[in-house]
Scaffold this motif. Structure first.
Motif, PDB file in Angstrom:
ATOM      1  N   UNK A 105       0.802  -1.230   0.000  1.00  0.00           N
ATOM      2  CA  UNK A 105       0.000   0.000   0.000  1.00  0.00           C
ATOM      3  C   UNK A 105       0.829   1.272   0.000  1.00  0.00           C
ATOM      4  N   UNK A 106       1.969   1.260   0.689  1.00  0.00           N
ATOM      5  CA  UNK A 106       2.710   2.494   0.900  1.00  0.00           C
ATOM      6  C   UNK A 106       3.918   2.658  -0.005  1.00  0.00           C
ATOM      7  N   UNK A 107       4.281   1.624  -0.771  1.00  0.00           N
ATOM      8  CA  UNK A 107       5.460   1.702  -1.629  1.00  0.00           C
ATOM      9  C   UNK A 107       5.105   1.358  -3.068  1.00  0.00           C
ATOM     10  N   UNK A 108       5.902   1.870  -3.995  1.00  0.00           N
ATOM     11  CA  UNK A 108       5.688   1.631  -5.415  1.00  0.00           C
ATOM     12  C   UNK A 108       6.411   0.355  -5.853  1.00  0.00           C
ATOM     13  N   UNK A 109       5.857  -0.364  -6.831  1.00  0.00           N
ATOM     14  CA  UNK A 109       6.520  -1.572  -7.315  1.00  0.00           C
ATOM     15  C   UNK A 109       7.911  -1.246  -7.869  1.00  0.00           C
ATOM     16  N   UNK A 110       8.830  -2.187  -7.699  1.00  0.00           N
ATOM     17  CA  UNK A 110      10.179  -1.978  -8.217  1.00  0.00           C
ATOM     18  C   UNK A 110      11.187  -2.857  -7.498  1.00  0.00           C
ATOM     19  N   UNK A 111      12.416  -2.795  -7.956  1.00  0.00           N
ATOM     20  CA  UNK A 111      13.466  -3.618  -7.371  1.00  0.00           C
ATOM     21  C   UNK A 111      13.688  -3.297  -5.900  1.00  0.00           C
ATOM     22  N   UNK A 116      13.495  -4.912  -0.241  1.00  0.00           N
ATOM     23  CA  UNK A 116      13.089  -4.612   1.129  1.00  0.00           C
ATOM     24  C   UNK A 116      12.196  -5.719   1.673  1.00  0.00           C
ATOM     25  N   UNK A 117      11.222  -6.168   0.871  1.00  0.00           N
ATOM     26  CA  UNK A 117      10.307  -7.215   1.316  1.00  0.00           C
ATOM     27  C   UNK A 117      11.060  -8.515   1.600  1.00  0.00           C
ATOM     28  N   UNK A 118      12.032  -8.824   0.769  1.00  0.00           N
ATOM     29  CA  UNK A 118      12.809 -10.044   0.979  1.00  0.00           C
ATOM     30  C   UNK A 118      13.587  -9.973   2.292  1.00  0.00           C
ATOM     31  N   UNK A 119      14.208  -8.823   2.552  1.00  0.00           N
ATOM     32  CA  UNK A 119      14.960  -8.662   3.788  1.00  0.00           C
ATOM     33  C   UNK A 119      14.053  -8.629   5.007  1.00  0.00           C
ATOM     34  N   UNK A 120      12.903  -7.968   4.867  1.00  0.00           N
ATOM     35  CA  UNK A 120      11.982  -7.850   6.004  1.00  0.00           C
ATOM     36  C   UNK A 120      11.396  -9.199   6.390  1.00  0.00           C
ATOM     37  N   UNK A 121      11.207 -10.065   5.444  1.00  0.00           N
ATOM     38  CA  UNK A 121      10.624 -11.373   5.738  1.00  0.00           C
ATOM     39  C   UNK A 121      11.548 -12.249   6.575  1.00  0.00           C
ATOM     40  N   UNK A 171       0.687   7.291  -7.719  1.00  0.00           N
ATOM     41  CA  UNK A 171       0.027   6.149  -8.360  1.00  0.00           C
ATOM     42  C   UNK A 171      -1.344   5.973  -7.712  1.00  0.00           C
ATOM     43  N   UNK A 172      -2.195   6.992  -7.905  1.00  0.00           N
ATOM     44  CA  UNK A 172      -3.483   7.029  -7.223  1.00  0.00           C
ATOM     45  C   UNK A 172      -3.350   7.452  -5.779  1.00  0.00           C
ATOM     46  N   UNK A 173      -2.126   7.601  -5.313  1.00  0.00           N
ATOM     47  CA  UNK A 173      -1.777   8.023  -3.971  1.00  0.00           C
ATOM     48  C   UNK A 173      -0.266   8.249  -3.980  1.00  0.00           C
ATOM     49  N   UNK A 174       0.246   8.995  -3.004  1.00  0.00           N
ATOM     50  CA  UNK A 174       1.695   9.125  -2.902  1.00  0.00           C
ATOM     51  C   UNK A 174       2.276   7.826  -2.356  1.00  0.00           C
ATOM     52  N   UNK A 175       3.228   7.262  -3.097  1.00  0.00           N
ATOM     53  CA  UNK A 175       3.878   6.024  -2.690  1.00  0.00           C
ATOM     54  C   UNK A 175       5.388   6.207  -2.688  1.00  0.00           C
ATOM     55  N   UNK A 176       6.044   5.569  -1.726  1.00  0.00           N
ATOM     56  CA  UNK A 176       7.502   5.660  -1.639  1.00  0.00           C
ATOM     57  C   UNK A 176       8.152   4.830  -2.738  1.00  0.00           C
ATOM     58  N   UNK A 177       9.162   5.400  -3.360  1.00  0.00           N
ATOM     59  CA  UNK A 177       9.979   4.664  -4.324  1.00  0.00           C
ATOM     60  C   UNK A 177      11.237   4.221  -3.575  1.00  0.00           C
ATOM     61  N   UNK A 178      11.272   2.973  -3.185  1.00  0.00           N
ATOM     62  CA  UNK A 178      12.399   2.493  -2.397  1.00  0.00           C
ATOM     63  C   UNK A 178      13.609   2.263  -3.294  1.00  0.00           C
ATOM     64  N   UNK A 179      14.771   2.765  -2.899  1.00  0.00           N
ATOM     65  CA  UNK A 179      15.976   2.565  -3.706  1.00  0.00           C
ATOM     66  C   UNK A 179      16.451   1.120  -3.601  1.00  0.00           C
ATOM     67  N   UNK A 180      17.114   0.654  -4.645  1.00  0.00           N
ATOM     68  CA  UNK A 180      17.726  -0.669  -4.579  1.00  0.00           C
ATOM     69  C   UNK A 180      18.949  -0.596  -3.675  1.00  0.00           C
TER      70      UNK A 180
END
Length: 201
Positions: A105-111, A116-121, A171-180
């Motif tokens: 919900x809060x971040x934009x799709x991307x690498x 981040x999701x892989x590390x957070x899991x 993207x319909x809302x402000x979303x964070x673009x997380x850096x690789x």
């Protein structure tokens, strides 16, 4: 007589054109005023603790909803600032049940999001933050209706004032673009809040 009527017709036409031009100028001025954005106004926000970190949880620029995570920001610079701060807070503090919603919900799709999701899991987060950082101000270094970069000035215990750029996209809302991982910026230590708009928490 015919000449007088023709003259009056021309005068009436000129008056109509002049009036239309005046109305158009007023409408243009009003439109320009509506489209003017203020990059130096802080969100008029209510601050509260989010897992121990003081954050602007509510403002006229959003978020409209906090379930399951904050979303629904105004398409304004202030909305982008709200999204930048709350995005950083929730990325750092979301528990094991909530972080997938943060990612979606809060971040934009991307690498960057994938990494981040892989590390957070692989880790567990719960409870409140001890010795939390404090958001002190912001500087909008780039802004359009579709993209924004908000530099957050944050004070970390034992470190001091730092500056960190947060990239956002609409993207319909402000979303964070997380850096690789290979493009992530470092925290930059700063001496003062010169050039930043200070928060009134």
């Amino acid at each position: 007589m015919k000449k007088m009527i023709a003259t009056m017709a021309v005068a009436a036409s000129l008056f109509t054109l002049s009036a239309c031009g005046s109305e158009q100028e007023e409408q243009t001025a009003e439109t320009q005023e509506e489209n003017t954005v203020d990059l130096t106004r802080a969100p008029d926000a209510k601050w509260n603790s989010v897992s121990g970190i003081q954050a602007p949880v509510e403002s006229t620029d959003g978020p409209e909803d906090n379930s399951p995570v904050p979303h629904g920001y105004a398409r304004t610079p202030q909305g982008a600032v709200q999204a930048a701060i709350l995005g950083q807070v929730w990325l750092a503090t979301a528990d094991d049940e909530t972080w997938p919603d943060v990612s979606a919900t809060m971040t934009a799709p991307g690498q960057g999001r994938d990494q981040w999701a892989q590390g957070r899991s692989l880790m567990t987060v719960s409870g409140t933050v001890e010795n939390p950082p404090a958001f002190k101000g912001f500087h909008i270094s780039d802004y359009s209706e579709d993209e924004a970069q908000v530099v957050l000035a944050t004070e970390y215990p034992g470190v001091g004032l730092t500056a960190y750029p947060v990239q956002l996209t609409w993207q319909g809302d402000w979303k964070l673009v997380l850096p690789s991982l290979d493009t992530a910026p470092d925290l930059e230590e700063i001496d003062s809040l010169d050039g930043f708009v200070e928060f009134e928490a």
